[in-house]
Design a protein around this motif. Structure first.
Motif, PDB file in Angstrom:
ATOM      1  N   PHE A  38       1.003  -1.420   0.192  1.00  0.00           N
ATOM      2  CA  PHE A  38       0.250   0.105  -0.353  1.00  0.00           C
ATOM      3  C   PHE A  38       0.645   1.620   0.175  1.00  0.00           C
ATOM      4  O   PHE A  38       2.032   1.329   0.630  1.00  0.00           O
ATOM      5  N   LEU A  39       0.592   2.266  -1.410  1.00  0.00           N
ATOM      6  CA  LEU A  39       1.614   3.086  -1.270  1.00  0.00           C
ATOM      7  C   LEU A  39       0.597   4.041  -1.044  1.00  0.00           C
ATOM      8  O   LEU A  39      -0.607   4.984  -1.332  1.00  0.00           O
ATOM      9  N   CYS A  40       0.920   5.243   0.074  1.00  0.00           N
ATOM     10  CA  CYS A  40       0.547   7.027   0.835  1.00  0.00           C
ATOM     11  C   CYS A  40       0.966   7.910   0.997  1.00  0.00           C
ATOM     12  O   CYS A  40       2.544   7.538   0.919  1.00  0.00           O
ATOM     13  N   GLN A  41       0.884   8.765   1.244  1.00  0.00           N
ATOM     14  CA  GLN A  41       1.781  10.099   1.300  1.00  0.00           C
ATOM     15  C   GLN A  41       0.480  10.308   2.606  1.00  0.00           C
ATOM     16  O   GLN A  41       0.609  11.531   2.587  1.00  0.00           O
ATOM     17  N   GLN A  42       0.143  10.157   3.930  1.00  0.00           N
ATOM     18  CA  GLN A  42      -0.476  10.004   5.030  1.00  0.00           C
ATOM     19  C   GLN A  42       0.073  11.011   5.418  1.00  0.00           C
ATOM     20  O   GLN A  42      -0.639  12.612   6.105  1.00  0.00           O
ATOM     21  N   LYS A  43       1.451  11.230   5.364  1.00  0.00           N
ATOM     22  CA  LYS A  43       2.782  12.526   7.119  1.00  0.00           C
ATOM     23  C   LYS A  43       2.698  13.981   6.204  1.00  0.00           C
ATOM     24  O   LYS A  43       1.473  14.987   6.383  1.00  0.00           O
ATOM     25  N   TYR A  44       2.479  13.588   4.683  1.00  0.00           N
ATOM     26  CA  TYR A  44       2.372  14.629   4.075  1.00  0.00           C
ATOM     27  C   TYR A  44       1.359  14.843   3.768  1.00  0.00           C
ATOM     28  O   TYR A  44       1.080  16.324   3.996  1.00  0.00           O
ATOM     29  N   GLY A  55      -4.390   5.850  -0.460  1.00  0.00           N
ATOM     30  CA  GLY A  55      -3.730   5.145  -1.649  1.00  0.00           C
ATOM     31  C   GLY A  55      -3.600   4.631  -2.430  1.00  0.00           C
ATOM     32  O   GLY A  55      -5.248   3.698  -2.769  1.00  0.00           O
ATOM     33  N   LEU A  56      -2.231   4.307  -2.999  1.00  0.00           N
ATOM     34  CA  LEU A  56      -2.392   2.749  -4.499  1.00  0.00           C
ATOM     35  C   LEU A  56      -2.725   1.618  -3.372  1.00  0.00           C
ATOM     36  O   LEU A  56      -1.884   1.561  -3.384  1.00  0.00           O
ATOM     37  N   LEU A  57      -2.787   0.657  -3.486  1.00  0.00           N
ATOM     38  CA  LEU A  57      -3.169  -0.676  -3.416  1.00  0.00           C
ATOM     39  C   LEU A  57      -2.721  -1.685  -4.170  1.00  0.00           C
ATOM     40  O   LEU A  57      -3.577  -2.163  -5.829  1.00  0.00           O
ATOM     41  N   TYR A  58      -1.388  -2.832  -4.067  1.00  0.00           N
ATOM     42  CA  TYR A  58      -0.604  -3.366  -5.490  1.00  0.00           C
ATOM     43  C   TYR A  58      -1.007  -4.585  -4.175  1.00  0.00           C
ATOM     44  O   TYR A  58      -0.363  -4.900  -3.638  1.00  0.00           O
ATOM     45  N   LEU A  86       1.216  20.167  -4.031  1.00  0.00           N
ATOM     46  CA  LEU A  86       0.432  19.543  -3.956  1.00  0.00           C
ATOM     47  C   LEU A  86       0.890  19.077  -5.044  1.00  0.00           C
ATOM     48  O   LEU A  86       0.256  17.571  -5.927  1.00  0.00           O
ATOM     49  N   ILE A  87       1.297  19.184  -6.117  1.00  0.00           N
ATOM     50  CA  ILE A  87       2.172  18.675  -7.333  1.00  0.00           C
ATOM     51  C   ILE A  87       3.180  17.267  -6.714  1.00  0.00           C
ATOM     52  O   ILE A  87       2.712  15.888  -7.397  1.00  0.00           O
ATOM     53  N   TYR A  88       3.930  17.437  -6.254  1.00  0.00           N
ATOM     54  CA  TYR A  88       4.229  16.418  -4.983  1.00  0.00           C
ATOM     55  C   TYR A  88       3.332  15.342  -4.615  1.00  0.00           C
ATOM     56  O   TYR A  88       3.634  13.966  -4.675  1.00  0.00           O
ATOM     57  N   PHE A  89       2.817  16.032  -4.095  1.00  0.00           N
ATOM     58  CA  PHE A  89       1.221  14.998  -3.592  1.00  0.00           C
ATOM     59  C   PHE A  89       0.765  14.120  -4.573  1.00  0.00           C
ATOM     60  O   PHE A  89       0.494  12.576  -4.651  1.00  0.00           O
ATOM     61  N   THR A  90       0.405  14.413  -6.140  1.00  0.00           N
ATOM     62  CA  THR A  90       0.252  13.720  -6.914  1.00  0.00           C
ATOM     63  C   THR A  90       1.056  12.603  -6.875  1.00  0.00           C
ATOM     64  O   THR A  90       0.984  11.461  -8.065  1.00  0.00           O
ATOM     65  N   LEU A  91       2.215  12.243  -6.771  1.00  0.00           N
ATOM     66  CA  LEU A  91       2.980  10.960  -7.127  1.00  0.00           C
ATOM     67  C   LEU A  91       2.399   9.636  -6.169  1.00  0.00           C
ATOM     68  O   LEU A  91       2.088   8.307  -7.346  1.00  0.00           O
ATOM     69  N   SER A  92       1.186   9.856  -5.519  1.00  0.00           N
ATOM     70  CA  SER A  92       0.393   8.544  -4.761  1.00  0.00           C
ATOM     71  C   SER A  92      -0.775   8.860  -4.883  1.00  0.00           C
ATOM     72  O   SER A  92      -1.881   7.796  -4.847  1.00  0.00           O
ATOM     73  N   GLY A 115      -7.276   1.987  -8.793  1.00  0.00           N
ATOM     74  CA  GLY A 115      -7.114   0.647  -7.334  1.00  0.00           C
ATOM     75  C   GLY A 115      -6.334   1.267  -5.618  1.00  0.00           C
ATOM     76  O   GLY A 115      -5.789   0.977  -5.076  1.00  0.00           O
ATOM     77  N   MET A 116      -7.511   2.357  -6.029  1.00  0.00           N
ATOM     78  CA  MET A 116      -6.828   3.629  -4.620  1.00  0.00           C
ATOM     79  C   MET A 116      -7.846   3.067  -3.262  1.00  0.00           C
ATOM     80  O   MET A 116      -9.431   2.483  -4.019  1.00  0.00           O
ATOM     81  N   MET A 117      -7.869   2.882  -2.800  1.00  0.00           N
ATOM     82  CA  MET A 117      -8.297   2.920  -1.268  1.00  0.00           C
ATOM     83  C   MET A 117      -7.786   3.132  -0.086  1.00  0.00           C
ATOM     84  O   MET A 117      -6.531   3.655  -0.394  1.00  0.00           O
ATOM     85  N   THR A 118      -8.448   2.858   1.082  1.00  0.00           N
ATOM     86  CA  THR A 118      -7.603   3.837   2.129  1.00  0.00           C
ATOM     87  C   THR A 118      -7.612   3.172   3.342  1.00  0.00           C
ATOM     88  O   THR A 118      -7.343   2.096   2.975  1.00  0.00           O
ATOM     89  N   LYS A 119      -6.245   3.306   3.894  1.00  0.00           N
ATOM     90  CA  LYS A 119      -6.246   2.297   4.554  1.00  0.00           C
ATOM     91  C   LYS A 119      -6.653   1.607   5.794  1.00  0.00           C
ATOM     92  O   LYS A 119      -6.825   0.513   6.001  1.00  0.00           O
ATOM     93  N   ALA A 120      -7.754   1.875   6.336  1.00  0.00           N
ATOM     94  CA  ALA A 120      -9.289   1.537   7.093  1.00  0.00           C
ATOM     95  C   ALA A 120      -9.606   0.494   6.661  1.00  0.00           C
ATOM     96  O   ALA A 120     -10.339  -0.817   6.631  1.00  0.00           O
ATOM     97  N   GLU A 121      -9.160   0.212   4.299  1.00  0.00           N
ATOM     98  CA  GLU A 121     -10.038  -0.622   4.680  1.00  0.00           C
ATOM     99  C   GLU A 121      -9.153  -1.519   3.660  1.00  0.00           C
ATOM    100  O   GLU A 121      -9.346  -2.498   3.167  1.00  0.00           O
TER     101      GLU A 121
END
Length: 376
Positions: free
Chosen positions: A109-115, A208-211, A162-168, A369-375
């Motif tokens: 799971f890839l995300c930027q929650q702290k960011y 984030g993105l789930l692989y 925000l541009i950097y935030f689009t990495l995930s 492939g996007m979902m939240t950590k809670a999911e």
């Protein structure tokens, strides 16, 4: 490249390790000329030395990710790095250039929650009321409408973050692309649009993105264009996204460089950009020894552009389309790309070209492939 490696490792159930090079050398001064030559044993032909033991090292300045299909080969690579450089072992991959990577039973799971939290806190939006999407349907932003901002610095800083935030976060790529067009002289309506993105981020802070662990490594692409969507220039917006297995690994939402004279031309320009990206992905997967002998599927919903790529008879009727965009046709003939039609309602790339209804926006996020950590 990071997303490709994560998706590949997840589908193959490979472990991901992280190492760090002591970076004192980055600040040193070179007091003599340095000459480099091709390493001994280098082979110009690809795959010549591959014997079924694969170790992949991804390097970003002084940060390294190591993965592969053979534990002993990975360990040997790590030992060789320790011999030649001053290294620090950081264990299994969890953080990389501001990205957070979590491992679960479902995959990576890839995300930027702290960011995201730091962004909202910095600009006083941590307690704002969340909303369901980052930009409205048929949103109209023009450079000549609205009151000038007294200080444009904050606007420029937020958009840059925000541009950097689009990495995930492909779900905000279109909205961020729109507000970035006004970064030189933003006005009040554009600032309100930025605040809407932040309110959406507040409601999706752990998205984030789930692989997934699927074993499927086939890449499928979607591309589309919003004809004449920019109200200032009447240029169209190109959108494409490529999925590897279950999640998105590459995407783009970009205003086209010139005005298109028809929907077909705008769509074909988008197809050409997607074809260039697919070529890079094909070469990358070959270098990683992961590409089977099959054409990459590129799905779109415009029949005219579809026919233009498949049938050269149509070319004589579209002389206004620049010659270099027939690059797509060559890729189809070489069987690197296979064009596939998709219904407009299933065109995932729409999320990168225009504002969508809540229903479509939510559905397309799932297909990316996007979902939240809670999911998880």
């Amino acid at each position: 490249m990071v997303r490709v490696l994560l998706a590949l490792a997840a589908s193959k159930s490979w472990k991901l390790w992280q190492m760090d090079v002591k970076n004192a050398f980055l600040h040193g001064e070179i007091d003599q000329d340095i000459y480099m030559e091709q390493p001994s044993g280098f082979q110009s032909k690809r795959h010549q030395d591959y014997e079924g033991k694969l170790a992949i090292v991804l390097v970003y300045v002084d940060d390294l990710i190591i993965t592969g299909d053979n534990d002993s080969e990975i360990e040997r690579t790590r030992e060789n790095l320790f011999v030649r450089f001053q290294m620090k072992e950081l264990g299994e991959l969890k953080h990389f250039i501001g990205l957070e990577i979590d491992q679960s039973n479902k995959g990576r799971f890839l995300c930027q929650q702290k960011y995201a939290k730091d962004l909202l806190k910095k600009y006083g939006m941590l307690e704002c009321k969340p909303i369901a999407k980052p930009i409205e349907v048929n949103a109209r932003l023009c450079s000549e409408e609205g009151k000038d901002l007294e200080d444009v610095t904050m606007y420029q800083q937020i958009v840059g973050i925000l541009i950097y935030f689009t990495l995930s976060r492909p779900d905000i790529a279109y909205a961020v692309g729109v507000v970035s067009r006004f970064i030189q002289i933003p006005k009040k309506p554009q600032l309100e649009a930025v605040c809407q993105i932040l309110r959406y981020v507040k409601g999706t802070i752990d998205l984030g993105l789930l692989y997934k662990k699927s074993g499927v490594c086939k890449i499928v692409g979607y591309c589309d264009a919003d004809y004449g969507g920019d109200h200032d220039t009447r240029r169209s917006t190109t959108g494409y996204v490529f999925n590897l297995g279950s999640g998105a690994i590459s995407w783009c939402s970009k205003r086209q460089p010139t005005v298109s004279l028809s929907t077909t031309e705008a769509e074909y320009r988008a197809m050409a950009m997607a074809a260039q990206e697919s070529t890079w992905l094909i070469h990358l997967m070959r270098d990683l020894h992961q590409l089977d002998d099959y054409p990459m599927i590129l799905r779109r919903d415009n029949l005219s552009a579809f026919c233009l790529a498949e049938n050269p008879v149509f070319h004589a009727r579209t002389k206004y389309v620049e010659v270099h965009y027939h690059f797509v046709r060559e890729k189809v003939l070489q069987e690197e790309i296979e064009m596939s039609h998709v219904k407009t309602d299933d065109q995932v790339a729409d999320i990168l070209t225009k504002g969508l209804s809540n229903t479509k926006f939510t559905e397309f996020k799932k297909q990316l492939g996007m979902m939240t950590k809670a999911e998880l």
